[in-house]
Design a protein around this motif. Structure first.
Motif, PDB file in Angstrom:
ATOM      1  N   VAL A   1      10.543   5.807  10.769  1.00  0.00           N
ATOM      2  CA  VAL A   1      10.129   4.529  10.191  1.00  0.00           C
ATOM      3  C   VAL A   1       8.631   4.323  10.392  1.00  0.00           C
ATOM      4  O   VAL A   1       7.904   3.970   9.460  1.00  0.00           O
ATOM      5  CB  VAL A   1      10.938   3.362  10.791  1.00  0.00           C
ATOM      6  CG1 VAL A   1      10.301   2.016  10.479  1.00  0.00           C
ATOM      7  CG2 VAL A   1      12.375   3.402  10.300  1.00  0.00           C
ATOM      8  N   VAL A   2       8.163   4.545  11.610  1.00  0.00           N
ATOM      9  CA  VAL A   2       6.735   4.365  11.900  1.00  0.00           C
ATOM     10  C   VAL A   2       5.899   5.321  11.062  1.00  0.00           C
ATOM     11  O   VAL A   2       4.877   4.929  10.479  1.00  0.00           O
ATOM     12  CB  VAL A   2       6.456   4.555  13.413  1.00  0.00           C
ATOM     13  CG1 VAL A   2       4.970   4.619  13.700  1.00  0.00           C
ATOM     14  CG2 VAL A   2       7.116   3.443  14.212  1.00  0.00           C
ATOM     15  N   SER A   3       6.321   6.551  10.953  1.00  0.00           N
ATOM     16  CA  SER A   3       5.602   7.536  10.150  1.00  0.00           C
ATOM     17  C   SER A   3       5.527   7.098   8.694  1.00  0.00           C
ATOM     18  O   SER A   3       4.470   7.190   8.061  1.00  0.00           O
ATOM     19  CB  SER A   3       6.292   8.892  10.267  1.00  0.00           C
ATOM     20  OG  SER A   3       5.676   9.839   9.429  1.00  0.00           O
ATOM     21  N   ARG A   4       6.622   6.615   8.186  1.00  0.00           N
ATOM     22  CA  ARG A   4       6.650   6.165   6.786  1.00  0.00           C
ATOM     23  C   ARG A   4       5.726   4.972   6.577  1.00  0.00           C
ATOM     24  O   ARG A   4       5.009   4.906   5.570  1.00  0.00           O
ATOM     25  CB  ARG A   4       8.093   5.809   6.393  1.00  0.00           C
ATOM     26  CG  ARG A   4       8.259   5.435   4.949  1.00  0.00           C
ATOM     27  CD  ARG A   4       8.098   6.670   4.058  1.00  0.00           C
ATOM     28  NE  ARG A   4       8.240   6.253   2.662  1.00  0.00           N
ATOM     29  CZ  ARG A   4       7.233   6.151   1.807  1.00  0.00           C
ATOM     30  NH1 ARG A   4       6.015   6.445   2.183  1.00  0.00           N
ATOM     31  NH2 ARG A   4       7.422   5.762   0.577  1.00  0.00           N
ATOM     32  N   LEU A   5       5.718   4.047   7.513  1.00  0.00           N
ATOM     33  CA  LEU A   5       4.828   2.895   7.411  1.00  0.00           C
ATOM     34  C   LEU A   5       3.365   3.327   7.484  1.00  0.00           C
ATOM     35  O   LEU A   5       2.517   2.788   6.769  1.00  0.00           O
ATOM     36  CB  LEU A   5       5.135   1.873   8.507  1.00  0.00           C
ATOM     37  CG  LEU A   5       6.403   1.038   8.309  1.00  0.00           C
ATOM     38  CD1 LEU A   5       6.754   0.283   9.579  1.00  0.00           C
ATOM     39  CD2 LEU A   5       6.237   0.081   7.139  1.00  0.00           C
ATOM     40  N   GLU A   6       3.061   4.287   8.335  1.00  0.00           N
ATOM     41  CA  GLU A   6       1.684   4.761   8.477  1.00  0.00           C
ATOM     42  C   GLU A   6       1.194   5.498   7.234  1.00  0.00           C
ATOM     43  O   GLU A   6       0.004   5.447   6.914  1.00  0.00           O
ATOM     44  CB  GLU A   6       1.559   5.659   9.713  1.00  0.00           C
ATOM     45  CG  GLU A   6       1.663   4.908  11.009  1.00  0.00           C
ATOM     46  CD  GLU A   6       1.611   5.815  12.230  1.00  0.00           C
ATOM     47  OE1 GLU A   6       1.358   5.288  13.315  1.00  0.00           O
ATOM     48  OE2 GLU A   6       1.833   7.043  12.110  1.00  0.00           O
ATOM     49  N   GLN A   7       2.095   6.167   6.552  1.00  0.00           N
ATOM     50  CA  GLN A   7       1.720   6.908   5.343  1.00  0.00           C
ATOM     51  C   GLN A   7       1.298   5.968   4.224  1.00  0.00           C
ATOM     52  O   GLN A   7       0.448   6.311   3.406  1.00  0.00           O
ATOM     53  CB  GLN A   7       2.884   7.763   4.861  1.00  0.00           C
ATOM     54  CG  GLN A   7       3.170   8.951   5.722  1.00  0.00           C
ATOM     55  CD  GLN A   7       4.425   9.690   5.264  1.00  0.00           C
ATOM     56  OE1 GLN A   7       4.975   9.410   4.201  1.00  0.00           O
ATOM     57  NE2 GLN A   7       4.883  10.618   6.069  1.00  0.00           N
ATOM     58  N   GLY A   8       1.910   4.792   4.178  1.00  0.00           N
ATOM     59  CA  GLY A   8       1.584   3.839   3.122  1.00  0.00           C
ATOM     60  C   GLY A   8       2.152   4.274   1.791  1.00  0.00           C
ATOM     61  O   GLY A   8       3.042   5.108   1.704  1.00  0.00           O
ATOM     62  N   GLY A   9       1.591   3.688   0.730  1.00  0.00           N
ATOM     63  CA  GLY A   9       2.035   4.048  -0.608  1.00  0.00           C
ATOM     64  C   GLY A   9       3.374   3.453  -0.993  1.00  0.00           C
ATOM     65  O   GLY A   9       4.007   3.935  -1.926  1.00  0.00           O
ATOM     66  N   ILE A  10       3.823   2.441  -0.262  1.00  0.00           N
ATOM     67  CA  ILE A  10       5.095   1.796  -0.573  1.00  0.00           C
ATOM     68  C   ILE A  10       4.832   0.322  -0.871  1.00  0.00           C
ATOM     69  O   ILE A  10       3.784  -0.218  -0.524  1.00  0.00           O
ATOM     70  CB  ILE A  10       6.124   1.958   0.572  1.00  0.00           C
ATOM     71  CG1 ILE A  10       5.570   1.426   1.894  1.00  0.00           C
ATOM     72  CG2 ILE A  10       6.544   3.410   0.711  1.00  0.00           C
ATOM     73  CD1 ILE A  10       6.553   1.497   3.047  1.00  0.00           C
ATOM     74  N   THR A  11       5.804  -0.292  -1.488  1.00  0.00           N
ATOM     75  CA  THR A  11       5.645  -1.703  -1.857  1.00  0.00           C
ATOM     76  C   THR A  11       5.720  -2.580  -0.620  1.00  0.00           C
ATOM     77  O   THR A  11       6.179  -2.146   0.456  1.00  0.00           O
ATOM     78  CB  THR A  11       6.743  -2.148  -2.833  1.00  0.00           C
ATOM     79  OG1 THR A  11       8.008  -2.116  -2.157  1.00  0.00           O
ATOM     80  CG2 THR A  11       6.778  -1.276  -4.073  1.00  0.00           C
ATOM     81  N   LEU A  12       5.282  -3.816  -0.801  1.00  0.00           N
ATOM     82  CA  LEU A  12       5.365  -4.778   0.295  1.00  0.00           C
ATOM     83  C   LEU A  12       6.811  -4.980   0.720  1.00  0.00           C
ATOM     84  O   LEU A  12       7.117  -5.024   1.914  1.00  0.00           O
ATOM     85  CB  LEU A  12       4.734  -6.109  -0.135  1.00  0.00           C
ATOM     86  CG  LEU A  12       4.796  -7.244   0.895  1.00  0.00           C
ATOM     87  CD1 LEU A  12       4.108  -6.851   2.188  1.00  0.00           C
ATOM     88  CD2 LEU A  12       4.203  -8.516   0.312  1.00  0.00           C
ATOM     89  N   GLU A  13       7.706  -5.074  -0.243  1.00  0.00           N
ATOM     90  CA  GLU A  13       9.133  -5.275   0.076  1.00  0.00           C
ATOM     91  C   GLU A  13       9.676  -4.096   0.890  1.00  0.00           C
ATOM     92  O   GLU A  13      10.375  -4.279   1.877  1.00  0.00           O
ATOM     93  CB  GLU A  13       9.944  -5.464  -1.204  1.00  0.00           C
ATOM     94  CG  GLU A  13      11.411  -5.749  -0.963  1.00  0.00           C
ATOM     95  CD  GLU A  13      11.689  -7.011  -0.157  1.00  0.00           C
ATOM     96  OE1 GLU A  13      12.694  -7.019   0.589  1.00  0.00           O
ATOM     97  OE2 GLU A  13      10.910  -7.980  -0.248  1.00  0.00           O
TER      98      GLU A  13
END
Length: 77
Positions: A24-36
Protein backbone atom coordinates in the motif's frame (compact mmCIF):
# COMPACT_ATOMS: atom_id res chain seq x y z
CA UNK A 1 -13.89 1.62 4.78
CA UNK A 2 -16.73 -0.44 6.13
CA UNK A 3 -16.96 -3.08 8.80
CA UNK A 4 -16.28 -5.77 6.17
CA UNK A 5 -12.81 -4.33 5.59
CA UNK A 6 -12.17 -4.22 9.34
CA UNK A 7 -13.27 -7.82 9.82
CA UNK A 8 -11.14 -8.85 6.84
CA UNK A 9 -8.00 -7.39 8.40
CA UNK A 10 -8.80 -9.01 11.76
CA UNK A 11 -8.00 -12.43 10.28
CA UNK A 12 -4.60 -11.45 8.88
CA UNK A 13 -1.41 -12.66 10.44
CA UNK A 14 1.19 -10.06 11.36
CA UNK A 15 3.27 -10.97 8.32
CA UNK A 16 0.30 -10.76 5.95
CA UNK A 17 -0.74 -7.34 7.29
CA UNK A 18 2.84 -6.06 7.20
CA UNK A 19 3.44 -7.24 3.64
CA UNK A 20 0.20 -5.73 2.38
CA UNK A 21 0.96 -2.49 4.22
CA UNK A 22 4.32 -2.32 2.44
CA UNK A 23 2.51 -2.73 -0.89
CA UNK A 24 0.00 0.00 0.00
CA UNK A 25 2.75 2.44 0.96
CA UNK A 26 4.68 1.65 -2.21
CA UNK A 27 1.61 2.22 -4.34
CA UNK A 28 0.90 5.54 -2.64
CA UNK A 29 4.52 6.65 -3.12
CA UNK A 30 4.44 5.80 -6.82
CA UNK A 31 1.52 8.15 -7.39
CA UNK A 32 -0.33 8.28 -10.67
CA UNK A 33 -3.64 7.30 -9.07
CA UNK A 34 -6.82 9.23 -8.51
CA UNK A 35 -7.64 11.00 -5.28
CA UNK A 36 -10.37 8.43 -4.57
CA UNK A 37 -7.91 5.55 -5.07
CA UNK A 38 -5.41 7.31 -2.82
CA UNK A 39 -8.00 7.71 -0.10
CA UNK A 40 -9.01 4.06 -0.34
CA UNK A 41 -5.38 2.96 -0.14
CA UNK A 42 -4.77 5.28 2.82
CA UNK A 43 -7.78 3.86 4.68
CA UNK A 44 -6.64 0.31 3.94
CA UNK A 45 -3.16 1.19 5.16
CA UNK A 46 -4.59 2.55 8.42
CA UNK A 47 -6.45 -0.72 9.01
CA UNK A 48 -3.36 -2.75 8.22
CA UNK A 49 -1.18 -0.65 10.52
CA UNK A 50 -3.75 -1.09 13.29
CA UNK A 51 -3.68 -4.86 12.76
CA UNK A 52 0.12 -4.90 12.99
CA UNK A 53 -0.07 -2.87 16.20
CA UNK A 54 -2.56 -5.36 17.67
CA UNK A 55 -0.17 -8.21 16.93
CA UNK A 56 2.78 -6.35 18.44
CA UNK A 57 0.83 -5.44 21.59
CA UNK A 58 -0.25 -9.06 21.96
CA UNK A 59 3.32 -10.26 21.57
CA UNK A 60 4.52 -7.75 24.16
CA UNK A 61 1.86 -8.90 26.63
CA UNK A 62 2.82 -12.53 26.09
CA UNK A 63 6.50 -11.73 26.68
CA UNK A 64 5.71 -9.81 29.85
CA UNK A 65 3.52 -12.66 31.10
CA UNK A 66 6.30 -15.16 30.39
CA UNK A 67 8.84 -12.98 32.21
CA UNK A 68 6.52 -12.53 35.18
CA UNK A 69 5.87 -16.25 35.47
CA UNK A 70 9.60 -17.00 35.20
CA UNK A 71 10.61 -14.35 37.74
CA UNK A 72 9.26 -16.17 40.86
CA UNK A 73 11.08 -19.35 39.78
CA UNK A 74 14.36 -17.46 39.39
CA UNK A 75 13.90 -15.74 42.75
CA UNK A 76 13.29 -19.08 44.44
CA UNK A 77 16.53 -20.65 43.20
Amino acid sequence: MGSAAVSETSTLSYEQARDELIQVVSRLEQGGITLEESLQLWERGELLAQRCEEWLLGARQRLEAARNSAAPMEAGN
